[in-house]
Every structure is written in C-alpha cells, then in structure tokens.
Design an enzyme around this catalytic site. Structure first.
Site, PDB file in Angstrom:
ATOM      1  N   ARG A 108      35.844  -8.706 -15.664  1.00  0.00           N
ATOM      2  CA  ARG A 108      36.274  -7.564 -16.474  1.00  0.00           C
ATOM      3  C   ARG A 108      35.162  -6.525 -16.578  1.00  0.00           C
ATOM      4  O   ARG A 108      33.986  -6.871 -16.729  1.00  0.00           O
ATOM      5  CB  ARG A 108      36.656  -8.003 -17.890  1.00  0.00           C
ATOM      6  CG  ARG A 108      37.874  -8.901 -17.980  1.00  0.00           C
ATOM      7  CD  ARG A 108      38.231  -9.164 -19.448  1.00  0.00           C
ATOM      8  NE  ARG A 108      39.487  -9.860 -19.583  1.00  0.00           N
ATOM      9  CZ  ARG A 108      39.622 -11.179 -19.662  1.00  0.00           C
ATOM     10  NH1 ARG A 108      38.540 -11.949 -19.606  1.00  0.00           N
ATOM     11  NH2 ARG A 108      40.813 -11.731 -19.792  1.00  0.00           N
ATOM     12  N   GLY A 123      41.763   0.020 -21.254  1.00  0.00           N
ATOM     13  CA  GLY A 123      42.526   0.136 -20.023  1.00  0.00           C
ATOM     14  C   GLY A 123      41.999   1.133 -19.025  1.00  0.00           C
ATOM     15  O   GLY A 123      42.666   1.408 -18.020  1.00  0.00           O
ATOM     16  N   THR A 127      40.345  -4.927 -14.289  1.00  0.00           N
ATOM     17  CA  THR A 127      40.152  -6.339 -14.568  1.00  0.00           C
ATOM     18  C   THR A 127      40.750  -7.136 -13.415  1.00  0.00           C
ATOM     19  O   THR A 127      41.814  -6.784 -12.899  1.00  0.00           O
ATOM     20  CB  THR A 127      40.842  -6.737 -15.888  1.00  0.00           C
ATOM     21  OG1 THR A 127      40.153  -6.130 -16.977  1.00  0.00           O
ATOM     22  CG2 THR A 127      40.832  -8.254 -16.085  1.00  0.00           C
ATOM     23  N   GLU A 284      42.695  -9.157 -27.580  1.00  0.00           N
ATOM     24  CA  GLU A 284      43.437  -9.847 -26.538  1.00  0.00           C
ATOM     25  C   GLU A 284      43.141 -11.333 -26.659  1.00  0.00           C
ATOM     26  O   GLU A 284      41.984 -11.732 -26.825  1.00  0.00           O
ATOM     27  CB  GLU A 284      43.065  -9.313 -25.155  1.00  0.00           C
ATOM     28  CG  GLU A 284      43.500  -7.861 -24.955  1.00  0.00           C
ATOM     29  CD  GLU A 284      43.196  -7.314 -23.574  1.00  0.00           C
ATOM     30  OE1 GLU A 284      43.031  -8.137 -22.650  1.00  0.00           O
ATOM     31  OE2 GLU A 284      43.105  -6.082 -23.415  1.00  0.00           O
ATOM     32  N   GLN A 297      38.955 -10.699 -25.679  1.00  0.00           N
ATOM     33  CA  GLN A 297      38.480  -9.325 -25.838  1.00  0.00           C
ATOM     34  C   GLN A 297      38.763  -8.875 -27.262  1.00  0.00           C
ATOM     35  O   GLN A 297      39.756  -9.274 -27.870  1.00  0.00           O
ATOM     36  CB  GLN A 297      39.206  -8.394 -24.857  1.00  0.00           C
ATOM     37  CG  GLN A 297      38.642  -6.987 -24.778  1.00  0.00           C
ATOM     38  CD  GLN A 297      39.150  -6.283 -23.531  1.00  0.00           C
ATOM     39  OE1 GLN A 297      38.865  -6.687 -22.414  1.00  0.00           O
ATOM     40  NE2 GLN A 297      39.920  -5.236 -23.724  1.00  0.00           N
ATOM     41  N   ARG A 299      38.318  -5.077 -29.608  1.00  0.00           N
ATOM     42  CA  ARG A 299      37.831  -3.699 -29.703  1.00  0.00           C
ATOM     43  C   ARG A 299      38.381  -3.090 -30.984  1.00  0.00           C
ATOM     44  O   ARG A 299      39.415  -3.540 -31.496  1.00  0.00           O
ATOM     45  CB  ARG A 299      38.294  -2.884 -28.488  1.00  0.00           C
ATOM     46  CG  ARG A 299      39.793  -2.761 -28.371  1.00  0.00           C
ATOM     47  CD  ARG A 299      40.202  -1.785 -27.275  1.00  0.00           C
ATOM     48  NE  ARG A 299      39.939  -2.309 -25.954  1.00  0.00           N
ATOM     49  CZ  ARG A 299      40.807  -3.020 -25.240  1.00  0.00           C
ATOM     50  NH1 ARG A 299      41.996  -3.313 -25.753  1.00  0.00           N
ATOM     51  NH2 ARG A 299      40.516  -3.446 -24.039  1.00  0.00           N
ATOM     52  N   HIS A 825      53.245  29.488 -46.008  1.00  0.00           N
ATOM     53  CA  HIS A 825      52.681  30.737 -45.491  1.00  0.00           C
ATOM     54  C   HIS A 825      53.331  31.156 -44.182  1.00  0.00           C
ATOM     55  O   HIS A 825      53.750  32.309 -44.010  1.00  0.00           O
ATOM     56  CB  HIS A 825      51.172  30.586 -45.308  1.00  0.00           C
ATOM     57  CG  HIS A 825      50.540  31.810 -44.744  1.00  0.00           C
ATOM     58  ND1 HIS A 825      50.373  31.993 -43.391  1.00  0.00           N
ATOM     59  CD2 HIS A 825      50.091  32.928 -45.341  1.00  0.00           C
ATOM     60  CE1 HIS A 825      49.833  33.170 -43.185  1.00  0.00           C
ATOM     61  NE2 HIS A 825      49.639  33.759 -44.343  1.00  0.00           N
TER      62      HIS A 825
END
Length: 872
Positions: A108, A123, A127, A284, A297, A299, A825
C-alpha cells in the site's frame, strides 16, 4: 531500520517524532500508532521515502524544475513514465528482500501528504493485494511510487495547495489477512455528521470490493448506545478474493449479513481508535475466519464540520456566517468583533455580558465561523414564533429545517408565558420611542427618511479615535465602538423600514386573495432610498462615463483586475478620478464586509475593477441597469394601480396608500447594515494604525497581521508572530472547506442532511420564490465574486450574497441561491432589478455545476435544467 534507512518495521516507527511523517508517510504513521496502542494490525514494514528519493529523485528533479506552466495531466503522465522507467536500486531491493514478511502481502502507498487531519488523500494512490514473492513485491513497490503521479493525485494535491516538489511516497508492506468479511467503518456518521454514531459498510472477501464500489455492501448504522438503528442488506455484486499463489479473483456475491457479534466488535474497536487519535476515523478493517478483527488502515474523516462548543446538553446552532451570506471563514479579528457586536445587542436587551471578548453565551464559533445557539429561544413559545417569523423571510430553508426538529425532547417548549419576552422588548421600544416613530414614519415618510439618514451622518463624525491616541487607546476605542456604537443605533433607524413593512402587511391583508403570487414582490421592485442599489447604480454610472475613454476601456478589458489594482500609477486619469470619487462615498464596503479583518474596497479595488470591466462590455441599452431599474419602478407603480382597482372603493384607496408607504420606506431596510459596515470601517481604520505600530516594533511581521489577532491580543505588547503564522495557516485551510452547515447540533448532526434534497418529480430544483418572472439563461456558478466574470443574461448560481456581490446583479439574467428567504439581501436586490430569483435551493452549486442552461421560474420557485442537461 536497514540499508541506509530504506526499510523500517512498523513496530519501530515512532509516530510522535517530528521527522517521522516525512520519512514514512501518513498511512504508516497511523498504522504505527495503532501497533503501539496494542491494537490488531497485520505485521509489516515500511519502505521509506528515502528509498523513493534514492530511486526516482534524479529522474524527477529535472522534470519538476521545468514544470511551471505545464498542464497537470501532461506533468502527471511524464512523471509516471519517468518513475516506471527506473529500476529499484540494488541496495533498496536488498533491504526489501531482507525485511519483507513471508507469505502473501498487501502493498500500500503511504504518501507524506496522505491521511492527514485536513487532507485524507483517500484513494489517490494505488494498493496491490495478495502479492506473493519478493520480486512481485518490488514490482508493486515501483508501481506504488508511480501512482503518486496519477492524474487524480496531482489534481488533488493542487486543490489542497500541496507543493508538488515536496511530496514523496513511502510504501507499506503487510501480511495479508485471510478475510471472511471486510469493509469500512466510520466512527462518526459521514453523511449527517453525528459523532459516535458508527457507520459500517461490509462485504465478504477482501475490502477492495467495498472501497472500489464493485459491490453493494451491507450498510449498518450503530447509535452511540450500541443499538443498530439501520441495517440495509446489500444487493451484492462483484467481490474480491485472494487467489492461491498470488493475485486476486472476482466472484459474484448475492448478499449476506455480518454477525451482530462482529458488529459490536468493530464498533468497540473503532471507539478505541478514535480515542487514540482524538478525532473521528475512517477505518478499513477485515475479520478473519477465526473471528479476529484486524485494522488495515485508519485516517481522519476530513469532511466533518468541527463541533460547535457551548453549554452542556444537545444544542442547536444556526450559522451566523451562512445567515449573512458569508461562507468563508472569519478572520480572528472578525470573530472578535462579532463577539463585541453581540455583546452590544445583549446589553440592549438587558442581558449582562461579563467579557465582551467572549461575547454572550449564545454566541460560539467553530471552523473560524460564528454560530448562534437557538436552543433556549426555541424552548420559548414567543422565541419559537420569532425565529419562525424572522427566518421565514430571511433564511427560509433554515426555518423549514428547524420546523422538522421541534419535536425533539431537547427543544420542547419550557417557557409558555410571553410576558418576560414582551417586557424585555417593550422596555427597548419605550426607551427608544419606537411606537410613535413608526406612526410618524407612516404619516410623514420623507421626514422619517431624513431623520434616519441624519442620525447615521451625525454619528459618523464620532467614530474616529481622538487625535494623538496611543495604540492601546485606539484598541479600547474600537472595543467601545463595536460593543456600544452599533446596537443602540439600530432601534433609532429601524422604525422607518418597519413602518414600510407594516404598510405592506396591511395591504396584503386588505387584498386577501385578490393579489396573485409574486405581485406584492413586484411592488417592491425598483425601490428608492436603498443605499445598496444606489451604490450599484453609481458604479454603473461610472462605467458609462469610463466607456467614453478608449484608454480606460483598454485598461479594464485588457488587464487582469488584480494586476491593474496593483499598478494604480498606470491608470488613465479618468479612471483614477472617477473611481476615487466612487470610493470616497462607498469605499468602506467590500465582499464579506461584516468581517472586520477583510480589506475594504478603498484599500483593494480589485473586485470593482473586475465589475467595471464587465459593465463596459455591456452594449445592450435594454439591459442597461439604469433602464432596468426604471422599468422595474414603472412596473411596480402599474401593479399598485392594478391591485387597487381589484380592491375597489375605499379599500382600494387604502391599498394604494399602504403600498406607496411601503415603497417610500422599505428601501431603508439596508440602513442598519450600512451603519454596521460604517462602524466596522472605522474600527478597521483604527486597527490599521495599531498594526503599523506593532509591525514597526517587531511584534508582528506586517501591519495587516493585526487582523489575525483578537482585539484584546492587539492591545498586548508581546511577540505575536508565531501566533499569527499558525492562525494564517488555519484560515487558509478553512478557506478550502467546501461545506458549511446552516444548522448543526452540538453532537455534529446536521439536521438538513437527515432529509432528501428538494427536487420536483421532473428533476427540477425547488426553493423559495423570491422575485417573480421567468428567464432562461446560461448557468454561471460563482462561489467567490472576486474577479468573477458574468456575461449579460447569465443566471448567477451562488451559495449566498451580501452587498459586495450586488454589482454582479446588474448584468445577470436571473439568480439562484442556496441560502436566503423572500426578504434576504439577495432576494430584495433581485426584485429591485427585476431579476427572476429562486433562493433557499439546497445544494444548488453542486447540483448545477456542469449544467449549461436553466429555466428559472421566480414565481413558482423552480429551477429547471434544460433538456439535455441534468442537475446533479
């Protein structure tokens, strides 16, 4: 670490070390943190950025050195080819051979600009799964290096402002998990924003099928208490499974269900990961045949809007930025000014505020934007009615969304008596003599107008600080201006426009069903005495005069506005003189002018130069703004006559009187905002002097750095340079934020996201009818008016507007806004110029981006993409 730092075991990586990110990339840093926390992560190593630079540095350096001006797609293609042409150096290959895990592995990418708090880069690189044999691993590593230069990765970095020469790629090599199930877990709901509500997408086999979208996964939503509140079976599709001997196979999957025990395990694991990183995570995962849940994974979820801090319990907040048509973040001085202004309003209503720098408790901020806590207001019967009435005409979509939430127990009515609110408002009304002022405005509108304008004119003379004031005294003066200068003026000048709206309401009641949809709005077209439209027409008048000078036309149409603004000494004389006269009257205005920290037009006329360039190109006399305005006024008078004739007799005469009073007075609705902008302009002038002093004494680098300090900080005699640098970085990051919620709960839930987007069965977008009429035109999506080009007849599609946008209205054919109501407005100015307009159109910018032409029906509140074009 082996072979000159080319390979590093995940367990040996120190995620807290300052140099680690640049050495192993974001994915490896996060995996190392999971390993150190004792969580279940497949064993593996990281091929570091040192290996990448050693292998491809010489091939890329020359290419990147000459890349300025090169098309991004061409750059990406050349960079990929250069990387794929290199061989993995022998010393790097030896390091990988020595450290690579045995058996099948996953390879990866781990970029230095990946999996970061404000840019996940999910992405963007490649990978490779179930890679068998070291030679295959080395080939996969090289292809991962090349994936740093895919078209999508290059475009993403450009959008995030990441230096192309600074980014590098590490590669993580981990043991493969023989996955029975795999997928993605969000520890907060990425759609609604609700924190601690987990969302799981799962499918049999490897997680690549879920990530790539080749399978319709099972979808689960798990509430904070562990209850599975939503479970939607997947329709199946193509799943990915490991192939014996290496590689992957695709097979069809007809749908299955993840065990409840696995769901509970994943949610618990996700909460541990979120606690570790201190922020919601996009994870993941894979569950093997023995039932062990593995983390492959993690993030941050970068799309979530930050939580709004405030009082305990679930609270509902309205974005003050969105309500005012300002999507961009406030500068720190702008937020500080907002707190002082809110303090003044609170004091006007006899609500004490301990510290103006903190502001009243109902004002908060998140994402460098201001939010107002509506919870206690909505718990009051009077407050609920007030919110419905004000937002119903100013920000209709917000009023509609709030109405869907009123059954929540946190918002139930706890104060039914109207007496406390009436006493508070009544005291203000009596103190400022509002009732007799409203009656006086009805009886003598010209006198009421003159009085309101005189109040503003006389007060302007008191705004500058005394000559010879010290910097500290100037800051104190600014704080007094904001806390005590704006709010007390509002009840003095508001009775005149209030009388106009009451007159309009009386006419509507007398007419009953005799007025057709949009007709009362037509009465308000071409309104006199509106400071904003007077400004716009003055700018048009300037353009007409400039058009007579060929040198000026050439300068405006042949030079970028920013370049022209930077070279005032080259301006033709007529441009300098004409624009100077305009700025002497209107120079305090700006785009996003309620932010004290943003330059006024007198400081930076770039926007005006761009607008003038548009104006001088307009050669259709029928579309000339002064002609359009005159036609709108004539149409309004004709409508009054028609409505009066329908009413007939005495009722018709009263309708005529009431509608003329509305036209006489409603234009003054912009005067309180004008006074606010005037106060902010004076405050900015004082802070500019303070900033020059701080810069001269080395406390800040540049004079305008003072606007990245709060007002109390600007008074402090200390080194602010580090603080300013950090705040400028935060501000720049927030400028890139694409979504700002109009309403949000304190747990992060965006109530608007709980329902579907508004759309008619035929695909048309729907919103609030704001200005009657129908127009077909080319779509022009604009999110920032600075430098925007609008051809005559274009339909302006934008998030919202403030007075700084309105010069664009003069050449527009129609208006579509995401925000606003019938009296916001943008709606008011659109009516005055006779532009068909629909406001409060949810996600209009995103859904109309890429659409060529639309039909805007400002009477029915519909925006219809033309045949062959689809809204998204």
């Amino acid at each position: 670490m082996t072979h000159d730092g080319y390979v590093l075991p995940l367990a040996a990586i120190d995620p807290a070390a300052a140099e680690t990110l640049g050495h192993v990339g974001g994915k490896a840093v996060n995996l190392a943190a999971l390993v150190r926390a004792g969580l279940t992560v497949p064993a593996g190593v990281c091929v570091t950025t040192a290996a990448y630079r050693h292998a491809v540095g010489s091939a890329l350096d020359a290419l990147l050195a000459d890349a300025d001006g090169l098309d991004p797609a061409v750059l990406a293609e050349k960079a990929r080819a250069a990387v794929l042409a290199v061989e993995v150096p022998p010393d790097v290959a030896a390091a990988v051979r020595a450290a690579c895990p045995e058996g099948p592995v996953a390879v990866r990418s781990s970029a230095t600009a990946e999996d970061l708090p404000d840019a996940s880069f999910a992405g963007q690189q490649d990978t490779y799964l179930n890679v068998v044999g070291v030679d295959a691993v080395l080939d996969a590593v090289r292809r991962c290096w090349a994936s740093l230069w895919t078209d999508r990765a290059v475009a993403y970095r450009a959008a995030q402002g990441i230096d192309r020469a600074a980014v590098a790629l590490a590669v993580v090599v981990q043991e493969m998990v023989d996955a029975r199930w795999a997928g993605v877990l969000f520890t907060a709901n990425p759609v609604t924003g609700r924190r601690r509500q987990a969302v799981i997408d799962a499918a049999p086999g490897l997680g690549e099928s879920v990530v790539s979208g080749s399978v319709d996964p099972e979808h689960l939503v798990v509430d904070p208490d562990g209850t599975i509140s939503e479970r939607r079976a997947g329709a199946g599709g193509t799943v990915v499974r490991a192939r014996p001997g290496g590689g992957t196979d695709l097979e069809q999957h007809g749908g299955a269900a993840l065990d409840d025990a696995d769901v509970r395990t994943l949610v618990a694991l996700g909460r541990r990961v979120e606690a570790l990183f201190g922020a919601p995570q996009d994870i993941e995962w894979a569950v093997d045949g023995a039932g062990t849940a593995w983390l492959t994974q993690s993030r941050p979820i970068t799309t979530l809007y930050p939580l709004v801090p405030g009082r305990p319990g679930l609270r509902l907040y309205l974005s003050a930025n969105v309500a005012q048509g300002v999507f961009r973040p406030f500068t720190p001085s702008g937020l500080s000014a907002a707190r002082h202004l809110a303090t003044g309003v609170a004091r006007l209503l006899a609500t004490p505020v301990d510290d103006p720098e903190q502001g009243p408790p109902m004002l908060s901020d998140a994402g460098e934007r201001a939010f107002v806590d509506l919870t206690d207001v909505l718990r009051s019967r009077v407050g609920r009615a007030g919110v419905r009435g004000v937002l119903g005409v100013m920000e209709t979509r917000s009023a509609e969304v709030i109405a869907t939430q009123l059954d929540r127990p946190e918002l139930r009515i706890t104060r039914r008596s109207p007496l406390p609110a009436l006493r508070r408002v009544g005291r203000v009304a009596l103190r400022y003599g509002i009732p007799p002022a409203v009656v006086g405005a009805w009886l003598r509108p010209a006198r009421a107008r003159d009085r309101a304008l005189a109040l503003v004119r006389d007060a302007e003379a008191t705004l500058p600080a005394p000559a010879g004031a010290t910097p500290a005294q100037r800051v104190d003066h600014v704080r007094r201006l904001l806390a005590d200068g704006f709010a007390p003026m509002a009840p003095r000048i508001a009775p005149a426009p209030a009388a106009g709206f009451l007159a309009l309401g009386l006419a509507a009641k007398l007419l009953g069903g005799r007025a057709h949809p949009g007709e009362l709005g037509t009465v308000l077209r071409g309104l006199p005495h509106n400071v904003t439209t007077e400004m716009d027409l003055a700018l048009w008048d300037l353009a007409v005069r400039l058009r007579q000078d060929p040198d000026t036309v050439a300068a405006l149409t042949g030079t970028a506005p920013a370049d022209l603004a930077a070279r005032r000494d080259t301006w033709p004389a007529v441009l300098g003189t004409g624009l100077g006269a305009f700025l002497a009257v209107h120079g305090r205005r700006a785009v996003a002018e309620i932010d004290l920290g943003l330059p006024r037009w007198s400081e930076d006329p770039t926007h005006l130069l761009g607008v003038l360039a548009n104006y001088v190109r307009l050669d259709d006399t029928e579309r000339a703004p002064d002609a359009v305005f005159a036609r709108s006024a004539a149409e309004a008078e004709a409508t009054i006559r028609e409505l009066a004739s329908r009413a007939g007799g005495l009722r018709g005469r009263v309708v005529t009187l009431a509608l003329h009073r509305a036209r006489d007075l409603v234009g003054l609705r912009e005067l309180p905002k004008y006074w606010l902008v005037t106060v902010l302009g004076a405050a900015r002038a004082e802070l500019t002097i303070v900033g020059a002093d701080l810069a001269a004494r080395g406390r800040i680098e540049h004079a305008d750095d003072v606007f990245f300090l709060s007002l109390s900080e600007a008074r402090e005699d200390r080194d602010h340079r580090g603080l300013v640098t950090a705040r400028r970085a935060t501000y720049a990051r927030e400028l890139r934020r694409r979504h700002v919620p109009r309403l949000v709960f304190s747990d992060g839930t965006e109530p608007e996201a709980l329902g579907p987007a508004d759309a008619a069965p035929d695909g048309a977008l729907t919103g609030v009818p704001a200005s009657a009429g129908v127009v077909t035109g080319r779509v022009r999506v604009i999110t920032d008016p600075q430098g925007a080009h609008l051809d005559p007849g274009d339909v302006l599609v934008c998030p919202s507007t403030d007075p700084g946008w309105t010069p664009l209205f003069l050449t527009a054919g129609g208006l579509v806004m995401e925000m606003g109501g019938s009296n916001s407005h943008g709606a008011v100015v659109a009516r005055e110029y006779g532009l068909p307009a629909v406001v409060g159109v949810r996600d209009a910018v995103a859904r109309l981006t890429g659409v060529d032409e639309v039909r805007v029906d400002g009477t029915a509140g519909r925006v219809e993409p033309l045949p062959g074009q689809q809204s998204r």
